[in-house]
Every structure is written in structure tokens, then in C-alpha cells.
Design a protein around this motif. Structure first.
Motif, short mmCIF file in Angstrom:
data_model
loop_
_atom_site.label_atom_id
_atom_site.label_comp_id
_atom_site.label_asym_id
_atom_site.label_seq_id
_atom_site.Cartn_x
_atom_site.Cartn_y
_atom_site.Cartn_z
N TYR A 1 3.06 -1.54 -5.97
CA TYR A 1 2.72 -0.82 -5.62
C TYR A 1 1.87 -0.07 -6.03
CZ TYR A 1 3.95 3.44 -2.95
OH TYR A 1 3.90 4.89 -2.46
N ILE A 2 0.90 0.14 -4.87
CA ILE A 2 -0.35 0.99 -4.83
C ILE A 2 -0.41 1.51 -4.66
CG2 ILE A 2 -3.31 0.80 -4.44
CD1 ILE A 2 -0.64 -2.26 -4.40
N ASN A 3 -0.37 3.06 -4.93
CA ASN A 3 -0.51 4.19 -4.70
C ASN A 3 -2.05 5.26 -4.64
OD1 ASN A 3 -0.45 6.84 -4.59
ND2 ASN A 3 -0.24 7.70 -6.14
N VAL A 4 -2.81 4.67 -2.90
CA VAL A 4 -4.19 5.02 -2.62
C VAL A 4 -4.01 7.17 -2.80
CG1 VAL A 4 -5.51 4.82 -0.87
CG2 VAL A 4 -3.91 3.18 -1.39
N ASP A 5 -4.59 7.68 -3.77
CA ASP A 5 -4.34 9.06 -3.72
C ASP A 5 -5.50 9.96 -2.95
OD1 ASP A 5 -3.01 11.78 -4.43
OD2 ASP A 5 -3.69 11.39 -6.59
N GLY A 6 -5.37 9.98 -2.03
CA GLY A 6 -6.56 10.49 -1.76
C GLY A 6 -7.34 10.36 -0.31
N GLY A 7 -8.04 10.84 0.44
CA GLY A 7 -8.46 10.12 1.57
C GLY A 7 -9.14 8.89 1.98
N ILE A 8 -9.24 8.40 2.76
CA ILE A 8 -9.80 7.15 2.24
C ILE A 8 -10.96 6.75 3.81
CG2 ILE A 8 -10.02 4.52 3.15
CD1 ILE A 8 -6.80 4.33 2.18
N ASP A 9 -11.93 6.03 3.24
CA ASP A 9 -13.56 6.36 3.91
C ASP A 9 -13.53 5.69 4.77
OD1 ASP A 9 -16.05 7.38 5.63
OD2 ASP A 9 -17.03 6.51 3.61
N MET A 10 -12.54 5.82 5.93
CA MET A 10 -12.30 5.02 7.63
C MET A 10 -13.04 6.22 9.31
SD MET A 10 -8.35 4.92 7.94
CE MET A 10 -7.52 6.10 7.37
N PRO A 11 -13.12 5.24 10.05
CA PRO A 11 -13.80 5.78 11.05
C PRO A 11 -13.41 6.78 11.86
CG PRO A 11 -14.28 3.64 11.55
CD PRO A 11 -13.62 3.57 9.46
N LEU A 12 -11.85 7.19 11.56
CA LEU A 12 -10.64 8.19 11.83
C LEU A 12 -10.77 9.06 11.57
CD1 LEU A 12 -9.09 8.77 13.94
CD2 LEU A 12 -6.99 8.02 12.62
N LEU A 13 -11.29 9.11 10.05
CA LEU A 13 -10.98 10.41 8.67
C LEU A 13 -12.53 10.93 9.31
CD1 LEU A 13 -9.74 10.40 5.35
CD2 LEU A 13 -11.47 11.58 5.69
N ARG A 14 -13.77 10.41 9.42
CA ARG A 14 -14.69 10.97 9.54
C ARG A 14 -15.01 11.87 10.61
NH1 ARG A 14 -18.96 10.27 5.57
NH2 ARG A 14 -18.28 8.92 3.91
N GLU A 15 -13.56 11.74 11.55
CA GLU A 15 -14.13 11.87 12.91
C GLU A 15 -13.61 12.88 12.64
OE1 GLU A 15 -12.72 9.69 16.16
OE2 GLU A 15 -14.01 7.98 15.60
N LEU A 16 -12.49 13.09 12.00
CA LEU A 16 -11.04 14.29 11.76
C LEU A 16 -12.10 15.60 10.97
CD1 LEU A 16 -7.89 11.95 11.83
CD2 LEU A 16 -8.53 13.75 13.63
N ARG A 17 -12.76 14.82 9.79
CA ARG A 17 -13.38 16.11 8.66
C ARG A 17 -15.18 15.07 8.77
NH1 ARG A 17 -9.94 14.92 3.64
NH2 ARG A 17 -11.97 16.35 2.94
N PRO A 18 -15.87 15.92 9.87
CA PRO A 18 -17.44 15.24 9.73
C PRO A 18 -17.60 15.85 8.87
CG PRO A 18 -17.04 17.22 11.31
CD PRO A 18 -15.14 16.61 11.20
N ASP A 19 -17.31 17.29 7.84
CA ASP A 19 -17.86 18.15 6.82
C ASP A 19 -17.83 17.19 5.48
OD1 ASP A 19 -15.25 18.10 7.08
OD2 ASP A 19 -15.84 20.56 6.28
N VAL A 20 -17.09 15.96 5.71
CA VAL A 20 -16.53 15.55 4.14
C VAL A 20 -18.18 15.06 3.47
CG1 VAL A 20 -15.71 13.13 5.05
CG2 VAL A 20 -14.61 14.87 2.97
N ARG A 21 -17.86 14.95 2.39
CA ARG A 21 -19.37 14.01 1.28
C ARG A 21 -18.34 12.45 1.64
NH1 ARG A 21 -20.47 18.30 -2.46
NH2 ARG A 21 -18.11 18.52 -2.56
N THR B 1 1.09 -0.91 0.17
CA THR B 1 -0.08 -0.06 0.00
C THR B 1 0.83 1.51 -0.09
OG1 THR B 1 -1.93 -0.93 1.31
CG2 THR B 1 -1.28 1.23 1.05
N GLY B 2 0.71 1.97 -0.76
CA GLY B 2 1.31 3.33 -1.33
C GLY B 2 0.57 4.29 -1.22
N ALA B 3 1.13 5.72 -0.93
CA ALA B 3 0.10 6.89 -0.71
C ALA B 3 0.69 7.80 -1.68
CB ALA B 3 0.29 7.24 1.04
N THR B 4 0.33 9.07 -1.43
CA THR B 4 0.30 9.93 -2.32
C THR B 4 2.12 10.63 -2.01
OG1 THR B 4 -1.68 10.98 -2.39
CG2 THR B 4 -0.37 13.09 -3.18
N ALA B 5 1.73 10.51 -0.37
CA ALA B 5 3.33 10.98 -0.05
C ALA B 5 4.33 10.44 -0.65
CB ALA B 5 3.34 11.10 1.60
#
Length: 240
Positions: A182-202, A140-144
């Protein structure tokens, strides 16, 4: 679905509530799955879910930065499930911080989780893959690891390093029948922690873990005449 007798073994290293759990669920369709994490809460819960659905799941608590624990975990998987055919390395630590906000300890710990752990796990599984002339290692990769932000002083170097490791492994092992991607995951993943940090995200702003897991499944089962080494996955509206 293959019968339980016919199922091979897939190991998911780094199982959290988001992508790691989705990867375990996806590969449990056709494989016996080992779920590996330092904490037992999520791997136990997901394993119970998979068993209830008729799958075979083995949860193991293990620190992916400690060689002795990795060796013991690998031996337990071989003993209880069989030889690993697919290794999914899904390191998840993502500290935020600029250079002067990042301690040497955080920098080293992040590198150990994303890069050193992948190196150690590859050394465990590759000998048996070589003896069979087949296998897959998916990282698993990432934008970074491709285009980092200033606040990724620890995370970006770790992801650049594991991306480099994936390229080394691919050039070394592809000719010997082992697929490395190598899979570059370019963006936010929909998971509980991210939803808590960004409650306004769609919903449309995020990658669905199940959709990313489908991409991993696709890579794991490509014909060797057309192997992919690097694959980008991102939401349709993500800028890149």
C-alpha cells in the motif's frame, strides 16, 4: 530492457492523465502493459505513445466496480497479453465534502471504486499468482487513509477500507509468495486538474507522477527477504 518475448504482464487499473499514465509508462519499460479505465481517451493516447516507443500496450475500457466487466477484462488480458504478474490498483475518485455535504450515493460510489474494485480485481488475479507462487499487488493510497480531514467524509472511509484490505491480503498472501503493498501518497500530485484548481502552486509543492511510479517499480521488484508492505511518499517540504 527485456526483449518482448521475455516481458511479463502488468495491469494498471485506473489510468488518468496523472499518476495512472506515469505508472503505465514506467512499467512499459519491462512489461507488456494493460491500461484500464472507464474512459477511453487517455488510455488510447498513452497506449499509442507506448507503442511508438516500442512497448506493448493494451487499452481496455472497463468499470472497476462491476464484477462482470472485471472478469471480461481479465480474460481479455490473459488472451492477448498473458497472465498478470503485477496488478496496480490506482482508484482515483476524490470527492470533497463534510458529512452533511456528502450524499449516500457519493459515499457508496467512492467506496466501490477504491475498495470494492480492489477486492474484485484481487480475486481475479490471485488464483494464477498462487499457482506460480509469485506476483505483486500494489494499491495507491492517500493521506486520507491515514490522517483524514473533515472534508473527506466519503474519501477517507474508502481509503481506510482499502488500506485494511491491503493489510489482510498481505498477511494472507505474503507467506504464499505474493507481495502486497500500500503506497500512501501524502501530498498533491502534479497533474493537469490540480494545476487548474491551484494555478499558484509551485513545482516543489507537488509529487511528480514519474517519481511516484519509480516507487511502485521499486516495490514490485524487492527481494522477498525484505518486502515492504506500506510506503509513504511525499514532497520533501510536506508537513506530516
Amino acid at each position: 530492457m527485456a526483449s518482448q518475448v521475455e516481458k511479463g504482464v502488468a495491469a494498471v487499473v485506473g489510468v488518468g492523465a496523472g499518476l495512472g499514465a506515469a505508472l503505465a509508462r514506467r512499467f512499459a519499460v519491462g512489461y507488456k502493459v494493460a491500461l484500464i479505465a472507464r474512459s477511453g481517451d487517455i488510455i488510447e493516447k498513452v497506449s499509442e505513445e507506448l507503442r511508438a516507443a516500442g512497448g506493448i500496450a493494451l487499452p481496455i475500457r472497463s468499470d472497476t466496480t462491476i464484477a462482470e466487466q472485471i472478469a471480461a477484462t481479465h480474460e481479455q488480458i490473459r488472451r492477448e497479453l498473458g497472465s498478470i504478474e503485477i496488478l496496480i490498483y490506482n482508484g482515483g475518485r476524490r470527492p470533497m465534502g463534510r458529512l452533511l455535504e456528502t450524499t449516500p450515493e457519493v459515499f457508496e460510489q467512492t467506496w466501490r471504486l477504491h475498495t470494492f474494485g480492489a477486492f474484485l480485481w484481487a480475486r481475479q488475479v490471485v488464483p494464477e499468482m498462487l499457482s506460480r507462487g509469485s506476483g505483486a499487488i500494489l494499491i495507491t493510497g492517500a493521506t486520507a487513509g491515514v490522517r483524514p480531514w473533515p472534508t473527506s467524509a466519503a474519501f477517507a472511509p474508502a481509503k481506510f477500507a482499502v488500506r485494511g484490505l491491503a493489510q489482510v491480503l498481505a498477511r494472507d498472501l505474503h507467506p504464499q509468495g505474493i507481495h502486497v503493498a500500500y503506497i500512501n501518497v501524502d501530498g498533491g500530485i502534479d497533474m493537469p486538474l490540480l494545476r487548474e484548481l491551484r494555478p499558484d502552486v509551485r513545482d516543489e509543492d507537488l509529487l511528480k507522477p514519474s517519481a511516484i511510479a519509480d516507487a511502485f517499480w521499486y516495490l514490485a521488484h524487492q527481494d522477498r527477504s525484505a518486502w515492504t508492505h506500506e510506503l509513504d511518499v511525499r514532497p520533501f517540504k510536506e508537513k506530516f
